[in-house]
Scaffold this active site. Sequence first.
Site, PDB file in Angstrom:
ATOM      1  N   GLU A   4     -69.477  40.294  -5.486  1.00 23.60           N
ATOM      2  CA  GLU A   4     -68.409  39.854  -4.586  1.00 23.60           C
ATOM      3  C   GLU A   4     -68.990  39.221  -3.330  1.00 23.60           C
ATOM      4  O   GLU A   4     -68.780  39.704  -2.201  1.00 23.60           O
ATOM      5  CB  GLU A   4     -67.483  41.021  -4.231  1.00 23.60           C
ATOM      6  CG  GLU A   4     -66.667  41.497  -5.423  1.00 23.60           C
ATOM      7  CD  GLU A   4     -65.519  42.421  -5.039  1.00 23.60           C
ATOM      8  OE1 GLU A   4     -65.571  43.009  -3.944  1.00 23.60           O
ATOM      9  OE2 GLU A   4     -64.582  42.550  -5.840  1.00 23.60           O
TER      10      GLU A   4
ATOM     11  N   GLU B  90     -63.506  43.343 -12.713  1.00 24.98           N
ATOM     12  CA  GLU B  90     -63.208  44.660 -12.146  1.00 24.98           C
ATOM     13  C   GLU B  90     -61.712  44.779 -11.929  1.00 24.98           C
ATOM     14  O   GLU B  90     -61.071  43.819 -11.493  1.00 24.98           O
ATOM     15  CB  GLU B  90     -63.830  44.829 -10.751  1.00 24.98           C
ATOM     16  CG  GLU B  90     -65.311  44.943 -10.681  1.00 24.98           C
ATOM     17  CD  GLU B  90     -65.758  45.106  -9.223  1.00 24.98           C
ATOM     18  OE1 GLU B  90     -64.973  45.569  -8.382  1.00 24.98           O
ATOM     19  OE2 GLU B  90     -66.905  44.736  -8.944  1.00 24.98           O
TER      20      GLU B  90
END
Length: 685
Positions: A166, A323
């Site tokens: 991320e 995710e």
Amino acid sequence: MPALTPPLADAAPATERPRFVHQGIAFGCDYNPEQWDPSVWREDVALMREAGVDLVAVNIFGWAWLQGPDGDVDFRALDEVIELLHAAGIRVNLGTGTSSPPPWLTARHPEILPVMADGTTRYPGGRQAWCPSSPVFRRYALALVDAVARRYGDHPAVALWHVSNELGCHNARCHCDESTRAFRRWLREQHGTIDELNRAWGTSFWSQRYTDWDEVLTPRLTVSSRNPGQVLDFHRFASDALLEHHRAEAEVIRRHSALPVTTNFMVTAHIRDLDYWSWAPEMDVVANDHYLDHRLGAPRTELAFAADLTRGLASGEPWLLMEHSTGAVNWQPVNLAKEPGQMLRNSLAHVARGADAVCFFQWRASLQGSEKFHSALVPHAGPDSALWREVTELGAAVARLDEVQGTRVASDVAVLFAWEAWWANDAENRPTHALDYLDHVHAVYGALHDLGVATDVVRPGSDLSDYRLVVVPGLHLVRDADARTVDDAVAAGAHALITFGSGVVDEHDRVRPGGYPGAWRDLLGIRVEEFAPVLPGTALALDSGAGASLWAERMRVTDATTVVDRFADGPAAGLPAITRRTEAAGPGSGDAWYLGTLLDPADLRAFAARIVDAAGVRREPGASADVEITRRVGDGRSYRFIVNHGTDGVTIDARGAELVTGTVVDGRIEVPAGAVRVVREEGAA
Ligand code: GLA
């Protein structure tokens, strides 16, 4: 004034890129074995097999585990984990491990720590404490990537490379001296001369004229509001700086490995720092992380929007849900557990919108550390729990959908969306702070969603020629060339719906004079002379009886344009609120509709239905706010996904094989409250 370089990536054409190849829809998770004793790893792998897990992300936060201050990289533990997974037939999504620098590195090189807009440093002790422009951080990170890629570049267990984690989740905007220098370099590349920079930022105002590049700073905190052009360019720079980091890691990997490379995006409501339209072309496969956000009015609709947008980033190709959560997260004010069945509905809602992987953060719930109260596949309660049983049921359901892999979602409607417009719209000084860009987009998207209309979310400037309807919600900033693609689509017969606040400024955040929305005034045959937003809680009424809120504006229309509805009260009473220009680009072209207020949800839905029907766009029968119905098609096959989030069962006309329950559907299918059904449709193309 030169146009700013559009954020187009200089990436290899898609056809030359390694593809992510997997047997069916992937099911998996992040696995952080460094938290556990090796004896637990064996139990983990056995449970993974039980649940049907076949793709596991490891080494996401592995740096401190792998490398000590002497620089030596010790792969013994990671080797063992990868071998265990491999022996169990579980494929590895291998992290480069560079997401968070270990304390020895930040202690040795504190200059890599990020600095905030107020000049304060952010320290180690959390995660991602590094400056994206730091050459020192980059050097250490790439050395680790090189070691990891050399070791596992052709390991048979590895299916995919996962760069960092991320990128920009916490550290996107750094104001340290190194970032300031990098910002100046970026500005020189974009603007060429200091005079052009002055023109682009409108520095004649407020005595801001620069005489030398060294005077230019990142937009640090000031005593007043900051120059919006400077803030906008800083957003662009920050996104590019992290993309450069991604690119550097990917290049090192590719020296040692022919496997596909990606990183996990955050296409979500609460993070907006990266312009993923410029990132996506560099991914071998697009991957996204998504968490339901209960701070929003309609978290489920946001999930659908994020999934459609991720598919847009993937140019319509399948993408990976890298995710999401089995239950509660730990970072919202109140972290809601999922209801029974909700995990399956959320997961398959992503698959319904193009995901070819269903993965989670994380495998086993941590006992320590910041995320110990974040849900996982194996909860603190262990496998003897309702949640684990749902996980295994989900694993089985995903396996039954394997044949859906590779199919695509078809849509006749394009919604234009841009991070640049988000940054420009949500500036410090603007007509109203009561409505953010994303809320505006979600409101319009939500109306289409609730009508059962399949939508692609696309980048401004995309080819729109295949769409019957082009929707432009509040696209405050748009380049001239990108705006013209909407005119072209209308000329080719599409209808367009443009909503207030769109097309107001160019790429330099400069207002187009002559009345709003400058970019589409002619197409729409309107001229907005003044914005007149109203206070939250003030109800607005239109002549038709429709209700609205937050926004009004004072508008005139040309003779060619029909007033569909007028403001009955408020600051624009008697003036047009909704307009339609029939055959807006000449005979045979489509109609251009304009919405000058925020209609209440039911009225917005009714208005959207009118345009959808006029444009000849299909609505899925039986779809509603609670019942999502979408289709994935390809190779002569068609799969209809029915996700019933509601409290009542629904009956839908269908014929074919239902994959979740393995039954035959002969004319009608009952979808119980809370259930998901996927029908391979008979005779459908
Ligand atoms: C992100 C991160 C994960 C984890 C989750 C928690 O997605 O990538 O490491 O922190 O958030 O929701």
